[in-house]
Design an enzyme around this catalytic site. Structure first.
Site, PDB file in Angstrom:
ATOM      1  N   HIS A 160      37.917  44.096 -53.157  1.00  0.00           N
ATOM      2  CA  HIS A 160      37.009  44.991 -52.439  1.00  0.00           C
ATOM      3  C   HIS A 160      37.782  45.901 -51.482  1.00  0.00           C
ATOM      4  CE1 HIS A 160      33.994  41.991 -53.666  1.00  0.00           C
ATOM      5  NE2 HIS A 160      33.080  42.912 -53.431  1.00  0.00           N
ATOM      6  N   ASN A 191      45.058  39.285 -51.946  1.00  0.00           N
ATOM      7  CA  ASN A 191      43.616  39.413 -51.744  1.00  0.00           C
ATOM      8  C   ASN A 191      43.031  38.209 -51.022  1.00  0.00           C
ATOM      9  OD1 ASN A 191      40.965  40.464 -52.054  1.00  0.00           O
ATOM     10  ND2 ASN A 191      40.690  39.259 -53.914  1.00  0.00           N
TER      11      ASN A 191
END
Length: 315
Positions: A160, A191
């Site tokens: 994201h 991440n």
């Protein structure tokens, strides 16, 4: 330091962008500077115009419960319009969602940048990511859009840019963060660890600043290879050739309470495994390094909205 944060790729890539003597700030040097000391330089920087919407003058306080215009429109009173207070770093392919604004890069099949506003209100609510699914952005032309199939078996996470946890206030707002136009291929270790720590840190700042604006995006930085020449090389994924960034940036625009001015913090992390125990201050870089590397501009628009701005490059 070099071994744990991707060695030559990270150090050479960022230092090439920043320039001699500035890249060393990534190695933990401690310094801070105010842009008021460099007003002569700022005067020579082209200014990107701020779209003439309500939020360009004063921050719109979103009351909730009202309609939000999606797609390419600007809905008055929405959280999406609130993030426009400091303008946009570029003006190509602008799209608005429930609570963030993005500029889509059709060539690389990901966003060039995403801007969101964080507050205690956006971070609380009953929304749950287990009800959200990654999905194609059908507002993007079929030729230029990423699909879940592009990521399948690639070894990269769908990372994201506007984080899902930033938008618990509304299930739709959280769902909107799962559009693949808000996603970039991200190393799983990064991440789930160091980058996640940076996202958590951004959320924690809502406790001490009046408003927290976060702009996130990919970078594609050069590195020097064995022949002594500089090359920009990156992998692409799947049939649609989704570009894998070499690095990611976050630019934080922090409004101090009681008219205390604006603080600017800018971070760059390499898209590779990073030791999550490293302090986030190690990844602070001068904002101009991101502006040069990305082709975006932040400072001119911020300076149009405040007379006092402190740019933090290291602690």
């Amino acid at each position: 330091m070099q071994r744990v944060i991707c060695s030559r790729w990270f150090i050479s890539g960022v230092s090439l962008v920043v320039g001699t003597g500035v890249g060393v700030s990534l190695a933990g040097l401690t310094s801070s500077s105010s842009y008021t000391e460099n007003i002569g330089l700022l005067a020579r920087v082209p200014v990107i115009p701020i779209p003439s919407v309500d939020a360009a003058t004063d921050l719109t306080v979103y009351k909730g419960g009202g309609p939000v215009v999606g797609g390419g429109g600007f809905g008055g009173g929405s959280r999406a319009t609130a993030v426009m207070k400091y303008g946009f770093p570029s003006l190509a392919n602008i799209k608005t969602r429930e609570s963030y604004v993005t500029s889509y890069d059709p060539r690389n099949r990901t966003a060039a940048w995403v801007i969101e506003q964080l507050s205690p209100e956006t971070l609380t609510g009953s929304s749950d990511r287990k009800f959200s699914e990654f999905k194609e952005d059908d507002s993007v032309h079929l030729y230029h859009r990423a699909t879940n199939a592009d990521y399948r078996g690639s070894g990269f996470d769908r990372g994201h840019l506007a984080a899902a946890a930033n938008h618990k206030w509304s299930q739709k707002a959280m769902d909107d963060t799962f559009y693949l136009s808000n996603v970039s291929p991200q190393n799983p270790n990064l991440n789930q660890n160091a980058w996640n720590n940076l996202e958590k840190y951004c959320r924690s700042l809502t406790k001490q600043y009046l408003n927290v604006f976060v702009c996130t995006g990919p970078l594609y930085l050069p590195r020097q290879e064995a022949d002594g020449k500089l090359y920009v090389r990156y992998q692409v994924l799947g049939r649609n050739q989704v570009a894998v960034p070499t690095h990611f940036f976050k630019v934080l625009i922090l409004e101090r309470p009681a008219g205390g001015g604006v603080e600017l913090r800018s971070y760059v992390m390499p898209n590779c495994p990073v030791d999550e125990k490293l302090p986030l201050e190690r990844f602070l870089v001068p904002i101009e390094s991101i502006e040069r590397a990305s082709g975006l501009l932040f400072v001119p628009n911020v300076m149009k909205r405040t007379n006092t701005m402190l740019a933090i490059t290291a602690k």
